[in-house]
Motif scaffolding. Structure first.
Motif, PDB file in Angstrom:
ATOM      1  N   ALA A   1     -12.363 -10.282  -5.063  1.00  0.00           N
ATOM      2  CA  ALA A   1     -12.623 -11.327  -6.058  1.00  0.00           C
ATOM      3  C   ALA A   1     -13.005 -10.741  -7.414  1.00  0.00           C
ATOM      4  CB  ALA A   1     -13.733 -12.246  -5.551  1.00  0.00           C
ATOM      5  N   ASP A   2     -13.680  -9.598  -7.403  1.00  0.00           N
ATOM      6  CA  ASP A   2     -14.146  -8.986  -8.645  1.00  0.00           C
ATOM      7  C   ASP A   2     -13.055  -8.211  -9.378  1.00  0.00           C
ATOM      8  OD1 ASP A   2     -16.653 -10.002  -8.282  1.00  0.00           O
ATOM      9  OD2 ASP A   2     -17.507  -8.171  -7.442  1.00  0.00           O
ATOM     10  N   SER A   3     -11.932  -7.976  -8.728  1.00  0.00           N
ATOM     11  CA  SER A   3     -10.882  -7.164  -9.335  1.00  0.00           C
ATOM     12  C   SER A   3      -9.957  -8.025 -10.186  1.00  0.00           C
ATOM     13  CB  SER A   3     -10.063  -6.450  -8.247  1.00  0.00           C
ATOM     14  OG  SER A   3      -9.010  -5.709  -8.821  1.00  0.00           O
ATOM     15  N   ASP A   4      -9.576  -7.491 -11.343  1.00  0.00           N
ATOM     16  CA  ASP A   4      -8.639  -8.218 -12.201  1.00  0.00           C
ATOM     17  C   ASP A   4      -7.192  -7.923 -11.844  1.00  0.00           C
ATOM     18  OD1 ASP A   4      -8.534  -5.607 -13.025  1.00  0.00           O
ATOM     19  OD2 ASP A   4      -8.695  -6.034 -15.166  1.00  0.00           O
ATOM     20  N   ARG A   5      -6.985  -7.093 -10.820  1.00  0.00           N
ATOM     21  CA  ARG A   5      -5.634  -6.752 -10.372  1.00  0.00           C
ATOM     22  C   ARG A   5      -5.604  -6.752  -8.849  1.00  0.00           C
ATOM     23  NH1 ARG A   5      -4.596  -1.293 -11.780  1.00  0.00           N
ATOM     24  NH2 ARG A   5      -6.811  -1.029 -12.126  1.00  0.00           N
ATOM     25  N   PRO A   6      -4.420  -6.847  -8.255  1.00  0.00           N
ATOM     26  CA  PRO A   6      -4.333  -6.803  -6.798  1.00  0.00           C
ATOM     27  C   PRO A   6      -4.931  -5.511  -6.239  1.00  0.00           C
ATOM     28  CG  PRO A   6      -2.275  -7.585  -7.721  1.00  0.00           C
ATOM     29  CD  PRO A   6      -3.107  -7.125  -8.885  1.00  0.00           C
ATOM     30  N   VAL A   7      -5.547  -5.620  -5.092  1.00  0.00           N
ATOM     31  CA  VAL A   7      -6.296  -4.521  -4.481  1.00  0.00           C
ATOM     32  C   VAL A   7      -5.480  -3.901  -3.354  1.00  0.00           C
ATOM     33  CG1 VAL A   7      -8.354  -4.002  -3.090  1.00  0.00           C
ATOM     34  CG2 VAL A   7      -8.546  -5.463  -5.116  1.00  0.00           C
ATOM     35  N   THR A   8      -5.652  -2.594  -3.163  1.00  0.00           N
ATOM     36  CA  THR A   8      -5.095  -1.910  -2.002  1.00  0.00           C
ATOM     37  C   THR A   8      -6.195  -1.715  -0.973  1.00  0.00           C
ATOM     38  OG1 THR A   8      -3.345  -0.759  -3.203  1.00  0.00           O
ATOM     39  CG2 THR A   8      -4.094   0.251  -1.166  1.00  0.00           C
ATOM     40  N   LEU A   9      -5.937  -2.095   0.259  1.00  0.00           N
ATOM     41  CA  LEU A   9      -6.865  -1.865   1.363  1.00  0.00           C
ATOM     42  C   LEU A   9      -6.394  -0.646   2.142  1.00  0.00           C
ATOM     43  CD1 LEU A   9      -7.444  -5.452   2.833  1.00  0.00           C
ATOM     44  CD2 LEU A   9      -8.852  -4.229   1.192  1.00  0.00           C
TER      45      LEU A   9
END
Length: 704
Positions: free
Chosen positions: A464-472
């Motif tokens: 939620a805090d990221s302004d871009r898609p996240v990699t898990l």
């Protein structure tokens, strides 16, 4: 005064008047050089001349507010010489940025110039890509004859009370916004990767000069390309004591993981102007590259005085460094322009990553890699309590290692459920005990508390805090990931990639380990999927395409004594030194031939999937059948009687649990299974990330 301002405005408008008659020229890149001896071509070269002579010049433009005309190449690269010193650099960059003849909004800025170099890190003719530019002029200074006996030099950070010999709070100092400029680390790393094997000239004069630096092994090497920070000051400083100041000063302002390598006399002015121009949206500060090449050293060799070496002639008049600045800079520009459609849209930026780990030995290495790699923005660490380390020590160790590798980043960590979703399988108890204790290798405790919440909630918060898609990235049992997908299904749309270390398609399993699980009935599964096969199957059935870095490729990255020896020879920082001690403590594991960089390879796949994961896509399922004939030697019967979904906890069939198989008619989202990797590149990337990057082994540079 009003007359003076009016006159200045009229003059500036007159200089730029042609802009009103035509559309601005779109510029792809600006090469910033600092000095030239005479003409831009045909005489003794300075920093500009090689660029002008070796480029296809389409047009030149008068530039009375700078030192020389501007040269535009046929590829849209603008060549600029700002003039030596911080004031000239500031004025010229500001003038160009406001020049309405050019559209610089998508331009990349390449500062390419010669510099002094710390002989602890570089040899003459070497090149260093900076991740930060630090100013050395904004400082309290006391004459060296008046400093206290206990002080190493007379420079004090603004806002402090004594020299910077360790961590200090400089937040109350003046003009902090112009003391340190962080550059885009992903762009700097990209440039290094593109240029690390560029041949650099090595001349007899360079060899003779560096031979005097006995006890400085890097100074005695042939020229090479690396990554390291640059210190900018109007004073041409020199000597052992001031070199010590530079090594204290750079990490004080740029961060503890940053290292002084080169000195220059312009770059803080260049960066100040570019950041001011960015306030108007005229330039993009994420598109700045700073390359400095070693023309001289910043301290004398043993047996010589600073007074001698300050004004000693540069070997070959500094031409090898000028050549290196052109060759390395041109190679980076060539790669950038060859893929302009992609780079025009956006520069490389660090990938936001959430690391779900069970904090086993290879997880420790993967965590150090992720925390240090410039292409990774490590947002959170979640510990799979169902894995090898238990929750409390696992989180404490994660925080400590994160702080060791990325001091000041304050990466949060939390744990999830301490048991699998279903079943009673556990890792062998001796392994868990060793993982909890970090193989007995001490690490400074973090001092930070675990994140106030549950692992699944931390994954959600980081996304939620990221302004871009996240990699898990998941390198343990998939308990946390399965629960996160169930609890926050809306998060899947904000996830760019899900990389999993686990499973195997063609290779044999790794459950049977001599001396620990000799009699185990499972010959086909991999440990992470075996311990919580229900979670694994739910993840493969979920909406996110999984990238499987399993035994099919990790078997190619066995850790050998030679791998450990290379790391030992290059360990040059606390994180690398700690990992070296871990390998020493686990020499028995290495000698057994059973230790692989499982999770490290998965972390590298996050950074460079094309190199480290080549395979095929297909739907997958994971076996998790119940049984009334439990395998008790590998079970923990103290687990809760209820499974995670509230149903009675089952015993699972040990012989088939965790076996990954194709599921062609399942309708599931296809997963990508890695079947080929570049093992040699993997070992090099790990060591280069954990230590100071060096050129490839065996690289031969032709004579100039």
């Amino acid at each position: 005064m009003r007359f003076v301002l009016t006159l200045y405005g009229a003059l500036f408008a007159a200089v730029l008047a042609p802009a009103a008659l035509a559309e601005p020229v779109p510029v792809r890149a600006v090469v910033v050089t600092m000095f030239e001896y005479g003409e831009p071509t045909g005489d003794r070269p300075g920093e500009l001349q090689y660029w002008v002579e070796r480029s296809a010049i389409a047009e030149s433009y008068p530039f009375p507010l700078g030192e020389y005309p501007l040269f535009l190449t046929e590829e849209g690269v603008l060549l600029l010489c700002v003039g030596g010193g911080i004031p000239n650099a500031t004025a010229s960059i500001m003038a160009l940025g406001l020049d309405q003849r050019f559209d610089l909004s998508r331009a990349y800025w390449l500062v390419a110039g010669i510099a002094g170099a710390d002989p602890e890190d570089l040899s003459l003719g070497s090149a260093a890509w900076a991740r930060a530019v630090v100013d050395g002029d904004l400082v309290y200074e006391i004459d060296g004859r008046e400093i206290p006996d206990s002080w190493p030099y007379g420079f004090i950070p603004l806002g402090a009370e004594e020299p910077a010999q360790g961590p200090q709070d400089v937040s109350t100092g003046w003009t902090l916004d112009t003391i340190s400029f962080a550059l885009n680390p992903a762009l700097a790393d990209w440039a290094f990767q593109q240029t690390r094997d560029v041949p650099l000239p090595d001349t007899p004069a360079l060899k003779a000069f560096r031979a005097a630096y006995d006890g400085f092994p890097n100074a005695q090497r042939p020229p090479f390309v690396t990554v390291g920070e640059t210190l900018s000051a109007s004073t041409y400083w020199h000597g052992e004591l001031l070199n010590r100041w530079a090594n204290d000063w750079v990490p004080l302002y740029a961060g503890a993981d940053r290292e002084f390598m080169t000195s220059n006399m312009e770059d803080s002015g260049t960066l100040t102007a570019l950041h001011r121009l960015a306030r108007l949206g005229l330039v993009d500060t994420d598109r700045i590259l700073v390359l400095r090449t070693a023309s001289n050293f910043t301290r004398p060799p043993p047996g010589k005085t600073a007074a001698w070496s300050t004004t000693a002639p540069y070997p070959d008049e500094g031409r090898p460094a000028l050549e290196a600045a052109y060759r390395v800079g041109a190679a980076a520009l060539k790669a950038l322009l060859a893929d302009w459609e992609r780079f025009a849209e956006a520069p490389p930026r660090p990938t936001p990553v959430v690391f779900d780990t069970d904090m086993a030995i290879d997880d420790w290495a993967a965590l150090l890699f992720l925390a240090r790699h410039p292409g990774v923005d490590l947002r959170a660490i979640t510990v799979a309590g169902s894995g090898e380390a238990h929750c409390a020590p696992g989180v404490a160790n994660a925080l400590a290692l994160a702080d060791l590798a990325a001091a000041g980043a304050a990466i949060p960590a939390a744990c999830g459920d301490p048991v699998p979703l279903d079943g009673y399988f556990v890792f062998p108890e001796p392994w868990q005990d060793d993982m909890d204790k970090l193989s007995g290798v001490a690490v400074p405790p973090s001092g930070r508390a675990p994140w106030d919440g549950y692992a699944v909630a931390l994954i959600h918060a980081a996304i939620a805090d990221s302004d871009r898609p996240v990699t898990l990235l998941a390198t343990g049992p998939l308990t946390n990931i399965a629960q996160w997908l169930e609890r926050y299904p809306e998060d899947a749309a904000k996830v760019d990639r899900l990389v999993v270390m686990g499973g195997n398609l063609n290779e044999a399993g790794n459950i049977i380990v001599p001396g620990f699980t000799d009699d185990h009935p499972n010959t086909r599964a991999e440990w992470n999927l075996y311990v919580d096969p229900v979670a694994a199957d739910r993840v493969f059935a979920g909406p996110i395409p999984v990238e499987v870095v399993g035994l099919d490729v990790t078997n190619d990255v066995r850790v050998t004594p030679a791998v450990a020896a290379e790391l030992k020879a290059r360990a040059d920082n606390p994180a690398a030194a700690w990992w070296d001690r871990v390998l020493d403590a686990n020499d028995w594991f290495i000698d057994s031939g059973e230790y692989y960089y499982w999770d490290v390879l998965a972390a590298m796949t996050v950074v460079d999937p094309a190199r480290f994961c080549r395979g095929e896509s297909l739907p997958l399922a994971v076996a998790a059948a119940g049984t009334d004939k439990p395998w008790l030697p590998g079970s923990d019967l103290s687990m809760p009687d209820q499974a995670a979904d509230g149903s009675p906890r089952r015993h699972l069939d040990a012989a088939s649990a965790g076996v990954m198989r194709p599921a062609p008619d399942s309708g599931r989202t296809p997963a990508k299974v890695c079947l080929e990797t570049d093992a040699e590149a993997a070992f090099s990337l790990f060591i280069d990330t954990l230590t100071t990057p060096q050129p490839p082994a065996g690289h031969i540079r032709p004579p100039s």
